[in-house]
Design a protein around this motif. Structure first.
Motif, PDB file in Angstrom:
ATOM      1  N   VAL A   1     -78.176  25.206 112.136  1.00  0.00           N
ATOM      2  CA  VAL A   1     -77.283  24.641 111.129  1.00  0.00           C
ATOM      3  C   VAL A   1     -77.842  24.217 109.967  1.00  0.00           C
ATOM      4  CG1 VAL A   1     -75.674  22.644 110.954  1.00  0.00           C
ATOM      5  CG2 VAL A   1     -75.718  23.743 113.216  1.00  0.00           C
ATOM      6  N   ALA A   2     -79.510  23.788 110.177  1.00  0.00           N
ATOM      7  CA  ALA A   2     -80.164  23.576 108.985  1.00  0.00           C
ATOM      8  C   ALA A   2     -80.498  24.642 108.201  1.00  0.00           C
ATOM      9  CB  ALA A   2     -81.452  23.022 109.691  1.00  0.00           C
ATOM     10  N   ALA A   3     -80.522  25.835 108.857  1.00  0.00           N
ATOM     11  CA  ALA A   3     -80.730  27.110 108.053  1.00  0.00           C
ATOM     12  C   ALA A   3     -79.536  27.435 107.263  1.00  0.00           C
ATOM     13  CB  ALA A   3     -81.258  28.162 108.826  1.00  0.00           C
ATOM     14  N   GLU A   4     -78.150  27.378 107.539  1.00  0.00           N
ATOM     15  CA  GLU A   4     -77.104  27.491 107.083  1.00  0.00           C
ATOM     16  C   GLU A   4     -77.041  26.405 105.580  1.00  0.00           C
ATOM     17  OE1 GLU A   4     -74.305  29.992 106.236  1.00  0.00           O
ATOM     18  OE2 GLU A   4     -75.434  30.146 107.864  1.00  0.00           O
ATOM     19  N   PHE A   5     -77.328  25.411 105.862  1.00  0.00           N
ATOM     20  CA  PHE A   5     -77.235  24.475 104.737  1.00  0.00           C
ATOM     21  C   PHE A   5     -78.363  24.984 103.760  1.00  0.00           C
ATOM     22  CE2 PHE A   5     -75.008  21.594 107.452  1.00  0.00           C
ATOM     23  CZ  PHE A   5     -74.016  20.901 106.248  1.00  0.00           C
ATOM     24  N   ARG A   6     -79.569  25.307 104.254  1.00  0.00           N
ATOM     25  CA  ARG A   6     -80.417  25.828 102.968  1.00  0.00           C
ATOM     26  C   ARG A   6     -79.849  27.277 102.288  1.00  0.00           C
ATOM     27  NH1 ARG A   6     -84.188  24.250 107.114  1.00  0.00           N
ATOM     28  NH2 ARG A   6     -84.202  26.289 108.103  1.00  0.00           N
ATOM     29  N   ARG A   7     -79.275  27.981 103.168  1.00  0.00           N
ATOM     30  CA  ARG A   7     -78.709  29.316 102.716  1.00  0.00           C
ATOM     31  C   ARG A   7     -77.424  28.787 101.631  1.00  0.00           C
ATOM     32  NH1 ARG A   7     -77.664  31.173 106.974  1.00  0.00           N
ATOM     33  NH2 ARG A   7     -79.316  32.454 107.314  1.00  0.00           N
ATOM     34  N   ALA A   8     -76.959  27.747 101.919  1.00  0.00           N
ATOM     35  CA  ALA A   8     -75.737  27.284 101.054  1.00  0.00           C
ATOM     36  C   ALA A   8     -76.247  26.623  99.757  1.00  0.00           C
ATOM     37  CB  ALA A   8     -74.724  26.252 101.649  1.00  0.00           C
ATOM     38  N   LEU A   9     -77.302  25.897  99.952  1.00  0.00           N
ATOM     39  CA  LEU A   9     -77.856  25.318  98.884  1.00  0.00           C
ATOM     40  C   LEU A   9     -78.581  26.437  97.715  1.00  0.00           C
ATOM     41  CD1 LEU A   9     -79.523  22.323 100.681  1.00  0.00           C
ATOM     42  CD2 LEU A   9     -77.708  22.028  98.684  1.00  0.00           C
TER      43      LEU A   9
ATOM     44  N   THR B   1     -66.555  23.060 125.336  1.00  0.00           N
ATOM     45  CA  THR B   1     -67.329  24.009 126.143  1.00  0.00           C
ATOM     46  C   THR B   1     -68.945  24.009 125.312  1.00  0.00           C
ATOM     47  OG1 THR B   1     -65.578  25.552 126.279  1.00  0.00           O
ATOM     48  CG2 THR B   1     -67.798  26.405 127.035  1.00  0.00           C
ATOM     49  N   VAL B   2     -68.854  24.093 124.043  1.00  0.00           N
ATOM     50  CA  VAL B   2     -70.218  24.074 123.402  1.00  0.00           C
ATOM     51  C   VAL B   2     -70.155  23.184 122.243  1.00  0.00           C
ATOM     52  CG1 VAL B   2     -71.595  25.713 122.139  1.00  0.00           C
ATOM     53  CG2 VAL B   2     -70.554  26.567 123.832  1.00  0.00           C
ATOM     54  N   ARG B   3     -70.993  22.142 122.145  1.00  0.00           N
ATOM     55  CA  ARG B   3     -71.395  21.590 120.873  1.00  0.00           C
ATOM     56  C   ARG B   3     -72.528  22.221 120.069  1.00  0.00           C
ATOM     57  NH1 ARG B   3     -70.778  18.731 117.760  1.00  0.00           N
ATOM     58  NH2 ARG B   3     -72.032  16.840 117.953  1.00  0.00           N
ATOM     59  N   TRP B   4     -72.012  22.233 118.817  1.00  0.00           N
ATOM     60  CA  TRP B   4     -72.855  23.158 117.819  1.00  0.00           C
ATOM     61  C   TRP B   4     -73.112  22.001 116.638  1.00  0.00           C
ATOM     62  CZ3 TRP B   4     -75.070  27.639 118.416  1.00  0.00           C
ATOM     63  CH2 TRP B   4     -75.551  28.221 117.296  1.00  0.00           C
ATOM     64  N   PRO B   5     -74.094  20.987 116.973  1.00  0.00           N
ATOM     65  CA  PRO B   5     -74.395  19.987 115.987  1.00  0.00           C
ATOM     66  C   PRO B   5     -75.451  20.269 115.021  1.00  0.00           C
ATOM     67  CG  PRO B   5     -75.379  19.563 118.013  1.00  0.00           C
ATOM     68  CD  PRO B   5     -74.845  20.983 118.237  1.00  0.00           C
ATOM     69  N   LEU B   6     -75.536  19.301 113.978  1.00  0.00           N
ATOM     70  CA  LEU B   6     -76.703  19.499 113.065  1.00  0.00           C
ATOM     71  C   LEU B   6     -78.060  18.794 113.695  1.00  0.00           C
ATOM     72  CD1 LEU B   6     -78.099  19.967 110.622  1.00  0.00           C
ATOM     73  CD2 LEU B   6     -77.189  17.834 109.651  1.00  0.00           C
ATOM     74  N   TYR B   7     -77.606  17.595 114.798  1.00  0.00           N
ATOM     75  CA  TYR B   7     -78.588  16.931 115.264  1.00  0.00           C
ATOM     76  C   TYR B   7     -78.446  16.932 116.767  1.00  0.00           C
ATOM     77  CZ  TYR B   7     -79.349  14.840 110.585  1.00  0.00           C
ATOM     78  OH  TYR B   7     -79.373  14.596 109.354  1.00  0.00           O
ATOM     79  N   ARG B   8     -79.382  16.957 117.568  1.00  0.00           N
ATOM     80  CA  ARG B   8     -79.354  17.010 119.009  1.00  0.00           C
ATOM     81  C   ARG B   8     -79.914  15.844 119.553  1.00  0.00           C
ATOM     82  NH1 ARG B   8     -78.104  21.487 121.483  1.00  0.00           N
ATOM     83  NH2 ARG B   8     -78.355  23.591 120.557  1.00  0.00           N
ATOM     84  N   LYS B   9     -78.830  14.961 120.180  1.00  0.00           N
ATOM     85  CA  LYS B   9     -79.145  13.447 120.424  1.00  0.00           C
ATOM     86  C   LYS B   9     -80.201  13.671 121.715  1.00  0.00           C
ATOM     87  CE  LYS B   9     -77.145   9.664 121.936  1.00  0.00           C
ATOM     88  NZ  LYS B   9     -75.581   8.819 122.434  1.00  0.00           N
ATOM     89  N   ALA B  10     -80.074  14.688 122.544  1.00  0.00           N
ATOM     90  CA  ALA B  10     -80.796  14.682 123.837  1.00  0.00           C
ATOM     91  C   ALA B  10     -82.316  14.900 123.396  1.00  0.00           C
ATOM     92  CB  ALA B  10     -80.314  15.691 124.710  1.00  0.00           C
ATOM     93  N   ASP B  11     -82.513  15.464 122.420  1.00  0.00           N
ATOM     94  CA  ASP B  11     -83.782  15.987 122.046  1.00  0.00           C
ATOM     95  C   ASP B  11     -84.525  14.768 120.693  1.00  0.00           C
ATOM     96  OD1 ASP B  11     -84.025  18.147 123.501  1.00  0.00           O
ATOM     97  OD2 ASP B  11     -83.085  19.469 121.785  1.00  0.00           O
ATOM     98  N   ASP B  12     -84.191  13.911 120.985  1.00  0.00           N
ATOM     99  CA  ASP B  12     -84.637  12.572 119.918  1.00  0.00           C
ATOM    100  C   ASP B  12     -84.179  12.864 118.654  1.00  0.00           C
ATOM    101  OD1 ASP B  12     -85.795  10.044 119.463  1.00  0.00           O
ATOM    102  OD2 ASP B  12     -87.720  10.942 119.389  1.00  0.00           O
ATOM    103  N   TRP B  13     -82.852  13.418 118.488  1.00  0.00           N
ATOM    104  CA  TRP B  13     -82.104  13.390 117.211  1.00  0.00           C
ATOM    105  C   TRP B  13     -82.750  14.524 116.319  1.00  0.00           C
ATOM    106  CZ3 TRP B  13     -77.365  11.819 117.015  1.00  0.00           C
ATOM    107  CH2 TRP B  13     -77.175  10.637 117.768  1.00  0.00           C
ATOM    108  N   ALA B  14     -83.565  15.568 117.133  1.00  0.00           N
ATOM    109  CA  ALA B  14     -84.148  16.356 116.474  1.00  0.00           C
ATOM    110  C   ALA B  14     -82.936  17.362 115.675  1.00  0.00           C
ATOM    111  CB  ALA B  14     -84.923  17.528 117.356  1.00  0.00           C
ATOM    112  N   VAL B  15     -83.516  18.107 114.390  1.00  0.00           N
ATOM    113  CA  VAL B  15     -82.556  18.839 113.694  1.00  0.00           C
ATOM    114  C   VAL B  15     -82.274  20.162 114.330  1.00  0.00           C
ATOM    115  CG1 VAL B  15     -82.153  20.195 111.477  1.00  0.00           C
ATOM    116  CG2 VAL B  15     -82.818  17.812 111.534  1.00  0.00           C
ATOM    117  N   PHE B  16     -81.128  20.696 114.424  1.00  0.00           N
ATOM    118  CA  PHE B  16     -80.730  21.910 114.990  1.00  0.00           C
ATOM    119  C   PHE B  16     -81.018  22.909 114.143  1.00  0.00           C
ATOM    120  CE2 PHE B  16     -77.438  24.750 116.978  1.00  0.00           C
ATOM    121  CZ  PHE B  16     -78.271  25.343 117.812  1.00  0.00           C
TER     122      PHE B  16
END
Length: 255
Positions: free
Chosen positions: A162-170, A144-159
């Motif tokens: 998800v990026a914010a969660e990785f920064r939080r984890a790091l 139903t919903v894709r929750w990716p790190l990169y959005r292919k339709a937006d020329d592989w822009a970072v989502f």
């Protein structure tokens, strides 16, 4: 609101899942199906409770998986047919929203690259082909919903969520902690897969490090999430003593 999570096989997967769960109300009921692993990667209950932003109810069987009423099913990489079947049996008329988060960079290939990965892991041609085709079909028809790190339709822009969660984890990272000229090696678990012996792999890492250091670059090793850090020595290994399991999960090792 009820949410079910399955398919987590490494602590990196927890980051992807957490980024979606953080968008939900704090009183959301969360059930987490335990089990599953990939090579040396392990995920403990403590890992789960620390990483996920909601209170977690742990279950170990699909028979205990399904709540009554509408449910959001969060899967890693692709929807699981057994969990989906259990959810449907529990309440045939309920609405199931299936959210698929990334499993890693492997998410961005196609069924052929997934089949190649299964073959590298020792699968037969027939089983690897059928498994890869089934996952591709499930992703296409059941998500139903894709929750990716990169959005292919937006020329592989970072989502950004998800990026914010990785920064939080790091956690906080000092910009000046890395030299301007640096080389980062993203490893694969070739030793655990049985494709190369540990001594040959260590020699390969040593050769790469020597080349980069001779060129004046800082050399770092960033392990694959399936390479467990449980044998980490007191000091970071430099290439002459490097072994895949001697690296920390989040921080690259500097040699």
């Amino acid at each position: 609101m009820s949410v079910v999570v399955t398919g987590v096989r490494s602590r990196t997967h927890l980051v992807y899942v957490a980024s979606y769960l953080r968008t939900l109300p704090p009183d959301t009921q969360l059930r987490y199906l335990e089990g599953g692993s990939f090579l040396s990667a392990t995920v403990s209950r403590d890992d789960v409770t620390k990483a996920l932003p909601l209170d977690v109810e742990f279950i170990d069987s699909t028979t205990d998986l399904a709540p009554k009423g509408p449910v959001t099913y969060v899967a890693v990489g692709a929807p699981g047919l057994r969990p989906l079947a259990a959810l449907r049996r529990s309440d045939p008329r309920s609405r199931i929203t299936t959210v698929v988060v990334d499993e890693g960079l492997g998410t961005y290939g196609d069924w052929r690259t997934r089949r190649a990965a299964y073959l590298r892991q020792g699968g037969s041609q027939l089983r690897s082909t059928l498994r890869a085709a089934a996952i591709a079909t499930g992703n296409r028809t059941l998500t139903t919903v894709r929750w990716p790190l990169y959005r292919k339709a937006d020329d592989w822009a970072v989502f950004e969520p998800v990026a914010a969660e990785f920064r939080r984890a790091l956690g906080p990272i000092e910009v000046g902690s890395f030299a301007p000229g640096r080389a980062i090696l993203l490893t694969q678990p070739w030793v655990d897969l049985g494709l190369v012996d540990a001594d040959s792999y260590a020699a390969h890492i040593a050769a790469l490090a020597a080349q980069q250091q001779a060129a004046g670059r800082q050399f770092l090793v960033r392990p694959h999430p399936a390479e467990a850090p449980d044998a980490t020595p007191a000091t970071p290994p430099c290439p002459s003593t490097y072994r895949p399991n001697w690296t920390q999960r989040w921080s690259p090792r500097i040699c």
